[in-house]
Design an enzyme around this catalytic site. Structure first.
Site, PDB file in Angstrom:
ATOM      1  N   GLU A 157       0.821  -1.217   0.000  1.00 20.96           N
ATOM      2  CA  GLU A 157       0.000   0.000   0.000  1.00 20.96           C
ATOM      3  C   GLU A 157       0.855   1.267   0.000  1.00 20.96           C
ATOM      4  O   GLU A 157       2.055   1.223   0.290  1.00 20.96           O
ATOM      5  CB  GLU A 157      -0.971   0.021   1.187  1.00 20.96           C
ATOM      6  CG  GLU A 157      -0.283   0.145   2.531  1.00 20.96           C
ATOM      7  CD  GLU A 157      -1.182   0.773   3.601  1.00 20.96           C
ATOM      8  OE1 GLU A 157      -1.709   1.879   3.386  1.00 20.96           O
ATOM      9  OE2 GLU A 157      -1.320   0.137   4.665  1.00 20.96           O
ATOM     10  N   VAL A 196      -5.607   0.402   2.866  1.00 21.58           N
ATOM     11  CA  VAL A 196      -5.750  -1.053   2.746  1.00 21.58           C
ATOM     12  C   VAL A 196      -6.937  -1.377   1.840  1.00 21.58           C
ATOM     13  O   VAL A 196      -6.821  -2.193   0.912  1.00 21.58           O
ATOM     14  CB  VAL A 196      -5.916  -1.695   4.143  1.00 21.58           C
ATOM     15  CG1 VAL A 196      -6.360  -3.147   4.031  1.00 21.58           C
ATOM     16  CG2 VAL A 196      -4.617  -1.587   4.941  1.00 21.58           C
ATOM     17  N   ALA A 244     -13.399   1.372   6.229  1.00 21.46           N
ATOM     18  CA  ALA A 244     -13.813   0.641   5.019  1.00 21.46           C
ATOM     19  C   ALA A 244     -12.867  -0.533   4.740  1.00 21.46           C
ATOM     20  O   ALA A 244     -13.191  -1.401   3.928  1.00 21.46           O
ATOM     21  CB  ALA A 244     -13.847   1.585   3.820  1.00 21.46           C
ATOM     22  N   ASP A 245     -11.719  -0.575   5.425  1.00 23.62           N
ATOM     23  CA  ASP A 245     -10.840  -1.743   5.281  1.00 23.62           C
ATOM     24  C   ASP A 245     -11.612  -3.022   5.629  1.00 23.62           C
ATOM     25  O   ASP A 245     -11.422  -4.061   4.994  1.00 23.62           O
ATOM     26  CB  ASP A 245      -9.625  -1.649   6.228  1.00 23.62           C
ATOM     27  CG  ASP A 245      -8.658  -0.532   5.852  1.00 23.62           C
ATOM     28  OD1 ASP A 245      -8.872   0.134   4.820  1.00 23.62           O
ATOM     29  OD2 ASP A 245      -7.688  -0.325   6.616  1.00 23.62           O
ATOM     30  N   LYS A 247      -3.728  -2.298  15.603  1.00 24.11           N
ATOM     31  CA  LYS A 247      -3.149  -1.330  16.524  1.00 24.11           C
ATOM     32  C   LYS A 247      -4.168  -0.964  17.599  1.00 24.11           C
ATOM     33  O   LYS A 247      -5.353  -0.823  17.299  1.00 24.11           O
ATOM     34  CB  LYS A 247      -2.783  -0.092  15.719  1.00 24.11           C
ATOM     35  CG  LYS A 247      -1.733   0.763  16.344  1.00 24.11           C
ATOM     36  CD  LYS A 247      -1.355   1.867  15.411  1.00 24.11           C
ATOM     37  CE  LYS A 247      -0.105   1.535  14.631  1.00 24.11           C
ATOM     38  NZ  LYS A 247       0.267   2.573  13.686  1.00 24.11           N
TER      39      LYS A 247
END
Ligand code: PSU
Ligand code: MN
Length: 308
Positions: free
Chosen positions: A25, A106, A141-142, A159
């Site tokens: 990415e 992502v 939205a990942d 995370k």
């Protein structure tokens, strides 16, 4: 669709011949790390993919095209210019139709990787369900993209700026297998621990490749999330990070940061308040993920060739 895609010749050749390719990415370059460490890291990560037998394909939107594989100059552009958009799925039609430049998250990277036919994608950490999402509704939205697009994502876990428990629940709801490599606990990016049991554990890339192949042959579309614990030498204790995260979240609130700016704000706040220690950890874990992702792409390519 082809008219929106621009696949670099080396990547194209690899895909046409069933060779291992790893998508990378660009938000992490443009919005996740400071210059010039970001560009150095992007190049080192590509090198790590090559050293482990796969072809790297860093993905971004370049002058309105979905670019699969970036040149050194293009990487430099994304690392060192101000007007680069952070592009998630919502932003793709705008940035593409206006011929702009965008670093892909992502979600957007997965979608473009899928258009190109790439099955393995390496990043640091995915977006997820934010703390307080029960009132803010801030869910990346990942996660919805992982629910529908069949590209495996190699990460160092989630995370703890996010609500890890709720993110794992959401992944379960959306039918996304979550695999931790070599340990029973789900890792949390800076730390190999999170306090949450990993839904699944596998110990080799062969097993992970077989699971991916099985999922997709069953007609179950969507991602597989692989959580690769940070190398022990770079770990930062979760308790220490929690202090910085709490402060970062307070600062985001005080500065009225909202929407797509929240994640980059928190990441930058933490990086600048940990004397670069978190940046070094971040770089180390992305390289570690690139190594795993390349090995996984090699195994998947081999398996897939055998079974066709
Ligand atoms: N988490 C990290 N590092 C990152 C990101 C998330 O630890 O660089 C970036 C990724 O590009 C991810 C995006 O896809 O932030 C998620 O943004 P949002 O929460 O706005 O969906
Ligand atoms: Mn959000």
């Amino acid at each position: 669709m082809q008219s929106f895609l621009n696949i670099q010749p080396e990547v194209k050749e690899a895909l046409e011949n069933g060779k291992a390719v790893v998508a990378l990415e660009s938000t992490i370059i443009a919005h996740g790390m400071p210059y010039p460490k970001n560009v150095e890291t992007a190049l080192a990560v590509e090198e790590m993919v090559r050293a482990n037998g796969a072809v790297p394909a860093t993905i971004a939107i370049f002058n309105g095209k979905c670019q699969v594989g970036l040149t050194k100059d293009q990487l430099e552009h994304f690392g060192n210019s101000k007007g680069v958009w952070k592009v998630s799925l919502r932003d793709m039609p705008f940035v593409i139709s206006k011929n702009l430049f965008g670093a892909t998250t992502v979600a957007a990277t997965m979608r473009i990787a899928s258009m190109a036919g790439i099955k393995v994608f390496v990043t640091g950490g995915i977006g997820g369900v934010h703390r307080g999402a029960e009132s803010s509704m801030d869910i990346s939205a990942d996660l919805t993209e992982m629910a529908q697009t069949s590209v495996a994502v190699v990460s160092a876990g989630v995370k703890s700026i996010l609500d890890i428990g709720l993110t794992l629940e959401y992944l379960e709801t959306k039918g996304i297998p979550v695999i931790s490599l070599g340990q029973d606990e789900f890792p949390s990016f800076y730390s190999s621990r999170s306090g949450f049991k990993s839904p699944l554990r596998l110990d080799t890339t062969e097993e992970i490749a077989t699971l991916m192949d099985t999922k997709w042959k069953l007609g179950l579309t969507g991602s597989v999330l692989i959580a690769n614990p940070i190398p022990p030498a770079y770990e930062i204790a979760a308790e220490l990070m929690e202090i910085h995260i709490k402060k970062a979240l307070e600062a985001a609130k005080a500065n009225h940061i909202s929407g797509k700016d929240i994640t980059p704000f928190i990441l930058q706040y933490i990086a600048s308040h940990t004397q670069g220690e978190s940046l070094e950890a971040n770089i180390a874990l992305v390289k570690n993920n690139a190594k795993l992702g390349a090995a996984l792409a090699v195994d998947y390519a081999q398996l897939h060739r055998k079974h066709v």
